[in-house]
Design a protein around this motif. Structure first.
Motif, PDB file in Angstrom:
ATOM      1  N   GLN A 112     -58.049 -36.288  29.685  1.00  0.00           N
ATOM      2  CA  GLN A 112     -56.812 -36.275  31.168  1.00  0.00           C
ATOM      3  C   GLN A 112     -56.654 -37.353  31.568  1.00  0.00           C
ATOM      4  OE1 GLN A 112     -58.043 -32.316  32.874  1.00  0.00           O
ATOM      5  NE2 GLN A 112     -56.625 -31.182  31.985  1.00  0.00           N
ATOM      6  N   ALA A 113     -57.363 -38.074  31.864  1.00  0.00           N
ATOM      7  CA  ALA A 113     -57.363 -38.777  32.828  1.00  0.00           C
ATOM      8  C   ALA A 113     -56.774 -39.836  31.926  1.00  0.00           C
ATOM      9  CB  ALA A 113     -58.743 -39.674  33.214  1.00  0.00           C
ATOM     10  N   VAL A 114     -56.802 -40.635  31.175  1.00  0.00           N
ATOM     11  CA  VAL A 114     -55.989 -41.357  30.517  1.00  0.00           C
ATOM     12  C   VAL A 114     -54.722 -41.607  29.993  1.00  0.00           C
ATOM     13  CG1 VAL A 114     -56.314 -42.569  27.832  1.00  0.00           C
ATOM     14  CG2 VAL A 114     -58.107 -41.919  28.941  1.00  0.00           C
ATOM     15  N   GLU A 115     -54.131 -39.756  29.526  1.00  0.00           N
ATOM     16  CA  GLU A 115     -53.051 -39.248  29.195  1.00  0.00           C
ATOM     17  C   GLU A 115     -52.293 -39.624  31.037  1.00  0.00           C
ATOM     18  OE1 GLU A 115     -53.168 -35.414  28.119  1.00  0.00           O
ATOM     19  OE2 GLU A 115     -53.795 -36.442  25.533  1.00  0.00           O
ATOM     20  N   GLY A 116     -53.020 -39.095  32.118  1.00  0.00           N
ATOM     21  CA  GLY A 116     -52.327 -39.114  32.906  1.00  0.00           C
ATOM     22  C   GLY A 116     -52.194 -40.879  33.211  1.00  0.00           C
ATOM     23  N   ALA A 117     -52.727 -41.518  33.217  1.00  0.00           N
ATOM     24  CA  ALA A 117     -52.732 -43.172  33.294  1.00  0.00           C
ATOM     25  C   ALA A 117     -51.565 -43.912  32.203  1.00  0.00           C
ATOM     26  CB  ALA A 117     -53.791 -44.012  32.949  1.00  0.00           C
ATOM     27  N   HIS A 118     -51.744 -43.222  31.409  1.00  0.00           N
ATOM     28  CA  HIS A 118     -50.521 -43.932  29.934  1.00  0.00           C
ATOM     29  C   HIS A 118     -49.186 -42.873  30.613  1.00  0.00           C
ATOM     30  CE1 HIS A 118     -49.025 -44.809  26.662  1.00  0.00           C
ATOM     31  NE2 HIS A 118     -48.983 -43.642  26.377  1.00  0.00           N
ATOM     32  N   ARG A 119     -48.401 -41.720  31.563  1.00  0.00           N
ATOM     33  CA  ARG A 119     -47.774 -41.284  31.578  1.00  0.00           C
ATOM     34  C   ARG A 119     -47.245 -42.359  32.695  1.00  0.00           C
ATOM     35  NH1 ARG A 119     -50.335 -36.680  31.132  1.00  0.00           N
ATOM     36  NH2 ARG A 119     -51.046 -36.009  32.876  1.00  0.00           N
ATOM     37  N   ASP A 120     -47.958 -42.475  33.591  1.00  0.00           N
ATOM     38  CA  ASP A 120     -47.538 -43.737  34.899  1.00  0.00           C
ATOM     39  C   ASP A 120     -47.690 -44.965  34.443  1.00  0.00           C
ATOM     40  OD1 ASP A 120     -48.468 -41.196  36.174  1.00  0.00           O
ATOM     41  OD2 ASP A 120     -50.488 -41.616  36.921  1.00  0.00           O
ATOM     42  N   GLY A 121     -47.611 -44.795  32.897  1.00  0.00           N
ATOM     43  CA  GLY A 121     -47.190 -46.539  32.807  1.00  0.00           C
ATOM     44  C   GLY A 121     -48.034 -47.507  33.218  1.00  0.00           C
ATOM     45  N   GLU A 122     -49.890 -47.078  32.977  1.00  0.00           N
ATOM     46  CA  GLU A 122     -50.761 -48.192  33.330  1.00  0.00           C
ATOM     47  C   GLU A 122     -50.483 -48.463  32.558  1.00  0.00           C
ATOM     48  OE1 GLU A 122     -53.508 -46.188  35.644  1.00  0.00           O
ATOM     49  OE2 GLU A 122     -51.979 -45.640  37.516  1.00  0.00           O
ATOM     50  N   ALA A 123     -51.571 -50.316  32.404  1.00  0.00           N
ATOM     51  CA  ALA A 123     -51.983 -50.391  30.676  1.00  0.00           C
ATOM     52  C   ALA A 123     -53.652 -50.069  31.310  1.00  0.00           C
ATOM     53  CB  ALA A 123     -51.409 -51.685  31.022  1.00  0.00           C
ATOM     54  N   CYS A 124     -53.758 -49.665  29.707  1.00  0.00           N
ATOM     55  CA  CYS A 124     -55.788 -49.771  30.444  1.00  0.00           C
ATOM     56  C   CYS A 124     -56.398 -50.200  28.905  1.00  0.00           C
ATOM     57  CB  CYS A 124     -55.784 -48.694  30.619  1.00  0.00           C
ATOM     58  SG  CYS A 124     -55.892 -46.983  29.863  1.00  0.00           S
ATOM     59  N   HIS A 125     -57.668 -50.881  28.773  1.00  0.00           N
ATOM     60  CA  HIS A 125     -58.367 -50.865  26.969  1.00  0.00           C
ATOM     61  C   HIS A 125     -58.739 -49.702  27.193  1.00  0.00           C
ATOM     62  CE1 HIS A 125     -56.630 -55.167  27.490  1.00  0.00           C
ATOM     63  NE2 HIS A 125     -57.449 -54.883  28.668  1.00  0.00           N
ATOM     64  N   LEU A 126     -59.127 -48.692  25.952  1.00  0.00           N
ATOM     65  CA  LEU A 126     -59.932 -47.801  25.676  1.00  0.00           C
ATOM     66  C   LEU A 126     -61.241 -48.343  24.680  1.00  0.00           C
ATOM     67  CD1 LEU A 126     -60.203 -44.222  25.639  1.00  0.00           C
ATOM     68  CD2 LEU A 126     -59.209 -44.537  23.223  1.00  0.00           C
ATOM     69  N   LEU A 127     -62.592 -47.696  24.909  1.00  0.00           N
ATOM     70  CA  LEU A 127     -63.790 -48.241  23.716  1.00  0.00           C
ATOM     71  C   LEU A 127     -64.102 -46.909  23.989  1.00  0.00           C
ATOM     72  CD1 LEU A 127     -65.481 -50.680  26.826  1.00  0.00           C
ATOM     73  CD2 LEU A 127     -63.930 -51.045  24.108  1.00  0.00           C
ATOM     74  N   ILE A 128     -64.302 -46.890  22.426  1.00  0.00           N
ATOM     75  CA  ILE A 128     -65.392 -45.409  21.820  1.00  0.00           C
ATOM     76  C   ILE A 128     -66.187 -46.317  21.879  1.00  0.00           C
ATOM     77  CG2 ILE A 128     -65.501 -43.815  20.044  1.00  0.00           C
ATOM     78  CD1 ILE A 128     -62.293 -43.568  20.134  1.00  0.00           C
ATOM     79  N   ILE A 129     -67.470 -44.774  21.986  1.00  0.00           N
ATOM     80  CA  ILE A 129     -68.853 -45.729  21.877  1.00  0.00           C
ATOM     81  C   ILE A 129     -69.847 -44.639  21.472  1.00  0.00           C
ATOM     82  CG2 ILE A 129     -70.744 -46.769  22.751  1.00  0.00           C
ATOM     83  CD1 ILE A 129     -68.914 -46.513  25.783  1.00  0.00           C
ATOM     84  N   ASP A 130     -69.987 -44.971  19.922  1.00  0.00           N
ATOM     85  CA  ASP A 130     -70.754 -43.899  19.000  1.00  0.00           C
ATOM     86  C   ASP A 130     -72.604 -44.819  19.102  1.00  0.00           C
ATOM     87  OD1 ASP A 130     -70.766 -41.573  17.126  1.00  0.00           O
ATOM     88  OD2 ASP A 130     -72.145 -43.335  16.020  1.00  0.00           O
ATOM     89  N   ALA A 131     -73.547 -43.705  19.224  1.00  0.00           N
ATOM     90  CA  ALA A 131     -74.834 -43.573  19.350  1.00  0.00           C
ATOM     91  C   ALA A 131     -75.319 -44.356  17.884  1.00  0.00           C
ATOM     92  CB  ALA A 131     -75.666 -41.966  20.061  1.00  0.00           C
ATOM     93  N   ASP A 132     -76.004 -45.424  17.972  1.00  0.00           N
ATOM     94  CA  ASP A 132     -76.193 -44.969  16.303  1.00  0.00           C
ATOM     95  C   ASP A 132     -77.507 -44.662  15.962  1.00  0.00           C
ATOM     96  OD1 ASP A 132     -74.349 -47.261  16.170  1.00  0.00           O
ATOM     97  OD2 ASP A 132     -75.743 -48.574  17.148  1.00  0.00           O
ATOM     98  N   HIS A 133     -77.359 -44.133  14.690  1.00  0.00           N
ATOM     99  CA  HIS A 133     -78.776 -43.102  14.042  1.00  0.00           C
ATOM    100  C   HIS A 133     -79.109 -42.613  14.812  1.00  0.00           C
ATOM    101  CE1 HIS A 133     -79.201 -47.415  10.999  1.00  0.00           C
ATOM    102  NE2 HIS A 133     -79.017 -47.280  12.747  1.00  0.00           N
ATOM    103  N   PHE A 134     -78.687 -41.718  15.090  1.00  0.00           N
ATOM    104  CA  PHE A 134     -78.916 -40.476  16.171  1.00  0.00           C
ATOM    105  C   PHE A 134     -79.614 -39.394  15.562  1.00  0.00           C
ATOM    106  CE2 PHE A 134     -77.764 -36.520  18.631  1.00  0.00           C
ATOM    107  CZ  PHE A 134     -78.501 -37.161  19.908  1.00  0.00           C
TER     108      PHE A 134
END
Length: 262
Positions: A112-134
């Motif tokens: 919701q936070a990301v989609e809200g920023a996107h609707r408002d036209g705010e450019a941003c970078h997304l990082l997806i982080i995954d724990a290794d060998h979990f």
């Protein structure tokens, strides 16, 4: 009650004195002396008139004061209840938006936070982080240790990202961070700070066995023509590219990955 009787008595006594004085002056002007029945009436009239009237008035005043105090107390209680309800509502809203284990935003709230920023036209970078060998941590040391490892990783992500960036847990061992385009640090710098912070954790199993923790990170940048789902898919694709490099590495669209062998 005693105060009502006392005040009414004082008023009645004053009225009797005034009545006798007025009657004496009036009789004196007529050349007569105030005595006998006239004197008695000067005492009795205030007694039978001033006493009940003043007693009633003071009683009513006492009741009104008591009611006013009750109303003021009810107002204070209502204000306290309103504050308590507002605090409870805020706590419920916080719980509804947060992941119970890590304290980060949950998946729905992060999206919701990301989609809200996107609707408002705010450019941003997304990082997806995954724990290794979990899975290996869970299989070897148990889910309790695995949960503790996730909390440690989430804390490290929050610490490295800083208080001004939106961070969330979007899956079992998967996290995400959104970085505004105008932020002081680039997406690569934030990603590297997160990777290094997690890699530097000193995490121990229940039997004090050291467990190495690391994360792989994929990044993508929002653009007006890209749907939010497409950006997540791109970041997820780059996450798997980071995994294929040997994990504990970063792949974003802005630069070639920083990689340290796990």
């Amino acid at each position: 009650m005693r105060s009502v009787v006392l005040k009414s008595g004082m008023v009645t006594f004053a009225a009797m004195v005034a009545s006798v004085a007025v009657a004496a002056v009036a009789m004196g002007l007529q050349g007569q002396v105030l005595e006998g029945n006239a004197l008695l009436l000067s005492f009795l009239c205030p007694l039978f008139v001033a006493w009940p009237v003043s007693a009633y008035n003071y009683w009513q005043k006492r009741n009104l004061t008591h009611l006013h105090d009750q109303l003021a107390q009810a107002h204070d209680d209502l204000a306290a209840a309103h504050r308590s309800l507002a605090d409870a509502h805020a706590r419920l809203a916080m719980r509804a938006s947060r992941d119970a284990m890590t304290g980060l935003l949950n998946r729905e709230s992060f999206f919701q936070a990301v989609e809200g920023a996107h609707r408002d036209g705010e450019a941003c970078h997304l990082l997806i982080i995954d724990a290794d060998h979990f899975k290996a941590i869970n299989d070897t040391h148990g889910h309790t240790v695995g949960d503790a490892a996730l909390v440690a990783i989430a804390t490290a992500i929050s610490r490295a990202a800083g208080a001004h960036l939106v961070a969330g847990r979007i899956g079992g061992e998967e996290f995400a961070v959104c970085i505004p385009a105008g932020h002081a640090r680039s997406d690569v710098a934030v990603a590297e700070a997160i990777r290094a912070e997690v890699a530097g954790l000193r995490f121990l199993a229940a039997d004090a066995t050291p467990i190495a923790l690391s994360v792989s990170i994929g990044g993508a940048t929002f653009a007006p023509r890209l749907a939010v789902s497409s950006v997540f898919q791109l970041a997820d694709k780059r996450l798997y590219a980071a995994k294929s490099r040997g994990r504990n590495s970063i792949v974003t669209g802005a630069s070639v990955a920083s990689s340290v062998a796990a």
